[in-house]
Design a protein around this motif. Structure first.
Motif, PDB file in Angstrom:
ATOM      1  N   ILE A 129       0.835  -1.204   0.000  1.00 28.37           N
ATOM      2  CA  ILE A 129       0.000   0.000   0.000  1.00 28.37           C
ATOM      3  C   ILE A 129       0.870   1.255   0.000  1.00 28.37           C
ATOM      4  O   ILE A 129       0.579   2.226  -0.697  1.00 28.37           O
ATOM      5  CB  ILE A 129      -0.984  -0.023   1.190  1.00 28.37           C
ATOM      6  CG1 ILE A 129      -2.045  -1.098   0.936  1.00 28.37           C
ATOM      7  CG2 ILE A 129      -1.623   1.348   1.414  1.00 28.37           C
ATOM      8  CD1 ILE A 129      -2.958  -1.367   2.107  1.00 28.37           C
ATOM      9  N   GLU A 130       1.962   1.228   0.742  1.00 28.94           N
ATOM     10  CA  GLU A 130       2.827   2.400   0.837  1.00 28.94           C
ATOM     11  C   GLU A 130       3.818   2.543  -0.312  1.00 28.94           C
ATOM     12  O   GLU A 130       4.186   3.651  -0.684  1.00 28.94           O
ATOM     13  CB  GLU A 130       3.599   2.368   2.152  1.00 28.94           C
ATOM     14  CG  GLU A 130       2.716   2.532   3.375  1.00 28.94           C
ATOM     15  CD  GLU A 130       3.471   2.419   4.683  1.00 28.94           C
ATOM     16  OE1 GLU A 130       4.729   2.387   4.668  1.00 28.94           O
ATOM     17  OE2 GLU A 130       2.816   2.349   5.730  1.00 28.94           O
ATOM     18  N   HIS A 131       4.283   1.405  -0.894  1.00 31.65           N
ATOM     19  CA  HIS A 131       5.407   1.455  -1.843  1.00 31.65           C
ATOM     20  C   HIS A 131       5.201   0.601  -3.084  1.00 31.65           C
ATOM     21  O   HIS A 131       6.174   0.096  -3.643  1.00 31.65           O
ATOM     22  CB  HIS A 131       6.691   0.990  -1.153  1.00 31.65           C
ATOM     23  CG  HIS A 131       7.001   1.710   0.111  1.00 31.65           C
ATOM     24  ND1 HIS A 131       7.463   3.000   0.140  1.00 31.65           N
ATOM     25  CD2 HIS A 131       6.893   1.317   1.409  1.00 31.65           C
ATOM     26  CE1 HIS A 131       7.648   3.377   1.395  1.00 31.65           C
ATOM     27  NE2 HIS A 131       7.301   2.383   2.185  1.00 31.65           N
ATOM     28  N   ASN A 132       3.996   0.410  -3.545  1.00 30.88           N
ATOM     29  CA  ASN A 132       3.724  -0.463  -4.685  1.00 30.88           C
ATOM     30  C   ASN A 132       4.678  -0.195  -5.844  1.00 30.88           C
ATOM     31  O   ASN A 132       4.843   0.923  -6.289  1.00 30.88           O
ATOM     32  CB  ASN A 132       2.287  -0.263  -5.162  1.00 30.88           C
ATOM     33  CG  ASN A 132       1.945  -1.176  -6.307  1.00 30.88           C
ATOM     34  OD1 ASN A 132       2.049  -2.388  -6.187  1.00 30.88           O
ATOM     35  ND2 ASN A 132       1.542  -0.604  -7.416  1.00 30.88           N
ATOM     36  N   GLY A 133       5.324  -1.260  -6.306  1.00 29.18           N
ATOM     37  CA  GLY A 133       6.209  -1.170  -7.465  1.00 29.18           C
ATOM     38  C   GLY A 133       7.578  -0.586  -7.189  1.00 29.18           C
ATOM     39  O   GLY A 133       8.382  -0.445  -8.094  1.00 29.18           O
ATOM     40  N   ALA A 134       7.860  -0.248  -5.936  1.00 29.70           N
ATOM     41  CA  ALA A 134       9.144   0.372  -5.597  1.00 29.70           C
ATOM     42  C   ALA A 134      10.180  -0.689  -5.237  1.00 29.70           C
ATOM     43  O   ALA A 134       9.877  -1.862  -5.116  1.00 29.70           O
ATOM     44  CB  ALA A 134       8.958   1.333  -4.422  1.00 29.70           C
ATOM     45  N   GLY A 135      11.390  -0.237  -5.053  1.00 26.20           N
ATOM     46  CA  GLY A 135      12.471  -1.096  -4.591  1.00 26.20           C
ATOM     47  C   GLY A 135      13.066  -0.521  -3.322  1.00 26.20           C
ATOM     48  O   GLY A 135      12.920   0.672  -3.042  1.00 26.20           O
ATOM     49  N   PRO A 136      13.739  -1.336  -2.532  1.00 24.83           N
ATOM     50  CA  PRO A 136      14.305  -0.855  -1.267  1.00 24.83           C
ATOM     51  C   PRO A 136      15.604  -0.084  -1.463  1.00 24.83           C
ATOM     52  O   PRO A 136      16.239  -0.160  -2.505  1.00 24.83           O
ATOM     53  CB  PRO A 136      14.572  -2.152  -0.509  1.00 24.83           C
ATOM     54  CG  PRO A 136      14.893  -3.131  -1.588  1.00 24.83           C
ATOM     55  CD  PRO A 136      13.997  -2.755  -2.738  1.00 24.83           C
ATOM     56  N   ASN A 137      15.975   0.644  -0.428  1.00 25.22           N
ATOM     57  CA  ASN A 137      17.257   1.334  -0.420  1.00 25.22           C
ATOM     58  C   ASN A 137      17.916   1.047   0.923  1.00 25.22           C
ATOM     59  O   ASN A 137      17.344   1.410   1.944  1.00 25.22           O
ATOM     60  CB  ASN A 137      17.047   2.829  -0.610  1.00 25.22           C
ATOM     61  CG  ASN A 137      18.348   3.574  -0.777  1.00 25.22           C
ATOM     62  OD1 ASN A 137      19.384   2.970  -1.001  1.00 25.22           O
ATOM     63  ND2 ASN A 137      18.277   4.885  -0.677  1.00 25.22           N
ATOM     64  N   PRO A 138      19.031   0.364   0.995  1.00 23.80           N
ATOM     65  CA  PRO A 138      19.849  -0.103  -0.132  1.00 23.80           C
ATOM     66  C   PRO A 138      19.191  -1.283  -0.842  1.00 23.80           C
ATOM     67  O   PRO A 138      18.371  -1.996  -0.264  1.00 23.80           O
ATOM     68  CB  PRO A 138      21.153  -0.524   0.530  1.00 23.80           C
ATOM     69  CG  PRO A 138      20.785  -0.906   1.917  1.00 23.80           C
ATOM     70  CD  PRO A 138      19.624  -0.003   2.282  1.00 23.80           C
ATOM     71  N   ALA A 139      19.548  -1.473  -2.070  1.00 22.26           N
ATOM     72  CA  ALA A 139      18.929  -2.487  -2.910  1.00 22.26           C
ATOM     73  C   ALA A 139      19.696  -3.800  -2.940  1.00 22.26           C
ATOM     74  O   ALA A 139      19.472  -4.625  -3.809  1.00 22.26           O
ATOM     75  CB  ALA A 139      18.779  -1.946  -4.323  1.00 22.26           C
ATOM     76  N   VAL A 140      20.589  -4.016  -2.000  1.00 23.53           N
ATOM     77  CA  VAL A 140      21.402  -5.235  -1.965  1.00 23.53           C
ATOM     78  C   VAL A 140      20.965  -6.087  -0.785  1.00 23.53           C
ATOM     79  O   VAL A 140      20.694  -5.574   0.301  1.00 23.53           O
ATOM     80  CB  VAL A 140      22.903  -4.886  -1.835  1.00 23.53           C
ATOM     81  CG1 VAL A 140      23.744  -6.135  -1.717  1.00 23.53           C
ATOM     82  CG2 VAL A 140      23.346  -4.058  -3.026  1.00 23.53           C
ATOM     83  N   PHE A 141      20.837  -7.400  -1.008  1.00 22.60           N
ATOM     84  CA  PHE A 141      20.531  -8.323   0.074  1.00 22.60           C
ATOM     85  C   PHE A 141      21.379  -9.574  -0.108  1.00 22.60           C
ATOM     86  O   PHE A 141      21.890  -9.847  -1.194  1.00 22.60           O
ATOM     87  CB  PHE A 141      19.039  -8.658   0.134  1.00 22.60           C
ATOM     88  CG  PHE A 141      18.517  -9.392  -1.077  1.00 22.60           C
ATOM     89  CD1 PHE A 141      18.352 -10.765  -1.052  1.00 22.60           C
ATOM     90  CD2 PHE A 141      18.187  -8.707  -2.235  1.00 22.60           C
ATOM     91  CE1 PHE A 141      17.872 -11.448  -2.156  1.00 22.60           C
ATOM     92  CE2 PHE A 141      17.704  -9.371  -3.356  1.00 22.60           C
ATOM     93  CZ  PHE A 141      17.547 -10.749  -3.305  1.00 22.60           C
ATOM     94  N   ASN A 142      21.556 -10.327   0.962  1.00 19.91           N
ATOM     95  CA  ASN A 142      22.409 -11.509   0.931  1.00 19.91           C
ATOM     96  C   ASN A 142      21.589 -12.785   0.838  1.00 19.91           C
ATOM     97  O   ASN A 142      20.562 -12.922   1.502  1.00 19.91           O
ATOM     98  CB  ASN A 142      23.290 -11.563   2.178  1.00 19.91           C
ATOM     99  CG  ASN A 142      24.276 -10.424   2.210  1.00 19.91           C
ATOM    100  OD1 ASN A 142      24.835 -10.057   1.182  1.00 19.91           O
ATOM    101  ND2 ASN A 142      24.481  -9.852   3.371  1.00 19.91           N
ATOM    102  N   VAL A 143      22.059 -13.693  -0.012  1.00 19.44           N
ATOM    103  CA  VAL A 143      21.511 -15.037  -0.130  1.00 19.44           C
ATOM    104  C   VAL A 143      22.696 -15.970   0.020  1.00 19.44           C
ATOM    105  O   VAL A 143      23.585 -15.987  -0.830  1.00 19.44           O
ATOM    106  CB  VAL A 143      20.822 -15.270  -1.487  1.00 19.44           C
ATOM    107  CG1 VAL A 143      20.354 -16.707  -1.612  1.00 19.44           C
ATOM    108  CG2 VAL A 143      19.681 -14.299  -1.685  1.00 19.44           C
TER     109      VAL A 143
END
Length: 103
Positions: free
Chosen positions: A27-41
């Motif tokens: 609802i708050e960020h539809n279609g957006a990406g996070p900042n920072p945009a890096v995550f660990n797998v």
């Protein structure tokens, strides 16, 4: 603007119930990406692309994405976002409490 009724329609179509915290993010960020945009797998870093949209007019509408890729994912696994490398961030609804998975 995304509404709860739009999310409910997607949930009904997919026969799932998204976690409340995810619904709030959509609802708050539809279609957006996070900042920072890096995550660990495991031992590697991935670059987050964007959340799929819950607005039917958008090119990355979650139901259209689901139809296009469902043959590549296990049953009850729903992609909610992508990575810059073309992989998917998904919810696995095969258990009572959906888990985030990387596919």
């Amino acid at each position: 603007m995304i509404t709860v009724s739009m999310i409910n329609e997607v949930e009904h179509t997919l026969d799932v119930k998204f976690p409340e915290d995810f619904v709030k993010i959509i609802i708050e960020h539809n279609g957006a990406g996070p900042n920072p945009a890096v995550f660990n797998v495991k031992s590697t870093s991935k670059i987050f692309g964007y959340l799929y949209s819950f607005h039917a007019a958008d090119s990355n509408f979650i139901l259209e994405v689901h139809q296009a890729i469902k043959c590549m994912l296990p049953e009850k696994v729903i992609a909610i976002a992508n990575t810059a490398g073309g992989d998917f961030i998904c919810y696995d609804f095969s258990e009572t409490d959906p888990a985030l998975v990387y596919a």
